[in-house]
Design an enzyme around this catalytic site. Structure first.
Site, PDB file in Angstrom:
ATOM      1  N   SER A 127       0.831  -1.208   0.000  1.00 46.81           N
ATOM      2  CA  SER A 127       0.000   0.000   0.000  1.00 46.81           C
ATOM      3  C   SER A 127       0.863   1.254   0.000  1.00 46.81           C
ATOM      4  CB  SER A 127      -0.854  -0.033   1.268  1.00 46.81           C
ATOM      5  OG  SER A 127      -1.437   1.214   1.512  1.00 46.81           O
ATOM      6  N   TYR A 152      -1.767  -1.410  11.123  1.00 43.74           N
ATOM      7  CA  TYR A 152      -2.070  -1.882   9.760  1.00 43.74           C
ATOM      8  C   TYR A 152      -0.914  -1.523   8.813  1.00 43.74           C
ATOM      9  CZ  TYR A 152      -3.749  -1.491   4.971  1.00 43.74           C
ATOM     10  OH  TYR A 152      -3.853  -1.572   3.609  1.00 43.74           O
ATOM     11  N   LYS A 156       2.056  -3.844   6.659  1.00 46.17           N
ATOM     12  CA  LYS A 156       2.403  -3.765   5.228  1.00 46.17           C
ATOM     13  C   LYS A 156       3.927  -3.628   5.079  1.00 46.17           C
ATOM     14  CE  LYS A 156      -1.590  -4.239   3.296  1.00 46.17           C
ATOM     15  NZ  LYS A 156      -1.883  -5.539   2.693  1.00 46.17           N
TER      16      LYS A 156
END
Ligand code: WQD
Length: 344
Positions: A127, A152, A156
């Site tokens: 992302s 989160y 990644k």
């Protein structure tokens, strides 16, 4: 013989669109999902779009190492695309251990199972969040990553590093591509698959379409005092079908032996900054309706402006975003109306 791609999390929003594009490009696909954050709507939609009523579906959790190992042992898998992960930024702040456990464990199991099966081509769904608040825009793949601002985002970054290290140590058995998505939006033009957020949407476009259909009363635009031309944040909204096609390019690049390095990274965006207000205006115009919205305070953690320099993906993978914001927003609205007809 057709090459087989395993799509973990293949019944979700991005996974279902990628499955369609892979099948249409001539790949065989095994969809695996534990349905923790989706139902079978999109999987059924994929079967309808592609006419593949027999499309294999494995109900499994990649946190189960033995199940992951079995899957790789029992099938000849030429590439795996790993989507199976939790993805809500706010929830990850409230439940960090759940995020680290799920997102890291499932990916580690995929990599271990792939190694044990003799190796594999691995595509990891990363992302633009790894760039944080960038010092300069647009961002290239060489733009330094910033410390993550949520668990989160941290998962990644960690999964990017895990793949890079695993590829390096694998003596050629593993190859990896990291795709860094900007803001995926929209739905398939058939309106048979799209985003199905549970509860109140966090992301902008589902909130817009749900407001337009009457599920939500009013869209709050978070902040109109940012240092941007109209005061609202700038993002790179990428059509979900364009994004899905990038995966086909990346998978072919790996399988056909076209990679220049064993682990590569590509930005997947349009290169076109669009403000929140511009997006709202475009939605109203293309769909011929008025949206109820108001300006609200800034949302914690939002960056002012980020968009991609997609030159590397354009030149190296031969991939380019093709759909206009208007086409994408028309598809998003058609999908919301389809959900309404289904009573969802
Ligand atoms: C876009 C813009 C909001 C909702 C996040 C994750 C990222 C990726 C995609 C995925 C911002 C504004 C939003 C609303 C608003 N993750 N907004 N009103 O924050 O750029 O990226 O989703 O799984 O990792 O961080 O996307 O769609 O939430 O917001 O004004 O009700 O819309 O402030 O400027 P974001 P978003």
């Amino acid at each position: 013989m057709k090459k087989t791609v395993l799509v973990s999390g293949g019944a979700g929003f991005i996974g279902s669109h990628v499955t369609v594009e892979l099948l249409q490009a001539g790949y065989e696909v095994i969809v695996a999902d534990n349905f923790s954050n989706c139902d079978t709507t999109c999987f059924e939609g994929v079967k309808k779009i592609t006419g593949r009523v027999d499309l294999p579906l494995v109900k499994m959790d990649f946190c189960d190492a033995a199940a992951a190992e079995r899957l790789f042992a029992e099938n000849r898998i030429d590439a795996v695309i790993h989507f199976a992960a939790f993805k809500a930024v706010g929830e990850s702040v409230a439940k960090p251990l759940m995020y680290y456990k799920n997102n890291l464990q499932s990916f580690l199991n995929v990599l271990e199972a792939a190694e044990k099966a003799g190796g594999c081509n691995v595509l990891f769904s990363s992302s633009a969040t790894v760039y944080g608040e960038p010092d300069t825009v647009p961002v290239t793949e060489k733009t330094p990553r910033k410390p993550a601002t949520s668990p989160y985002g941290n998962t990644k970054q960690m999964c990017e590093d895990i793949l890079r290290d695993a590829v390096k140590a694998s003596e050629g058995r593993l190859k990896g591509i990291l795709l860094r998505y900007f803001n995926p939006i929209g739905a398939h033009p058939s309106a048979l698959i799209g985003e199905l957020p549970r509860g109140v949407p966090n992301n902008l476009v589902p909130f817009i379409t749900q407001t337009a259909i009457g599920k939500r009363e009013c869209l709050s635009i978070f902040g109109n005092d940012y240092p941007t031309p109209d005061g609202t944040c700038l993002r790179d909204y990428i059509d979900i079908v364009d994004l899905a096609k990038a995966h086909v390019c990346a998978v072919s690049r790996m399988i056909d032996g076209k990679m220049k390095e064993d682990c590569e990274v590509f930005n997947i965006g349009t290169g076109r900054p669009v403000s929140v207000l511009e997006l709202v205006n475009a939605f109203e115009k293309v769909n011929g309706l008025k949206l109820n919205y108001k300006f609200a305070p800034r949302r914690a953690g939002d960056v002012t402006a980020i968009w991609a320099d997609p030159t590397l993906a354009n030149e190296e993978m031969g991939w380019k975003a093709e759909r206009s914001v208007e086409q994408t927003l028309a598809a998003a609205w058609a999908w919301e109306r389809h959900l309404h007809e289904l009573g969802l």
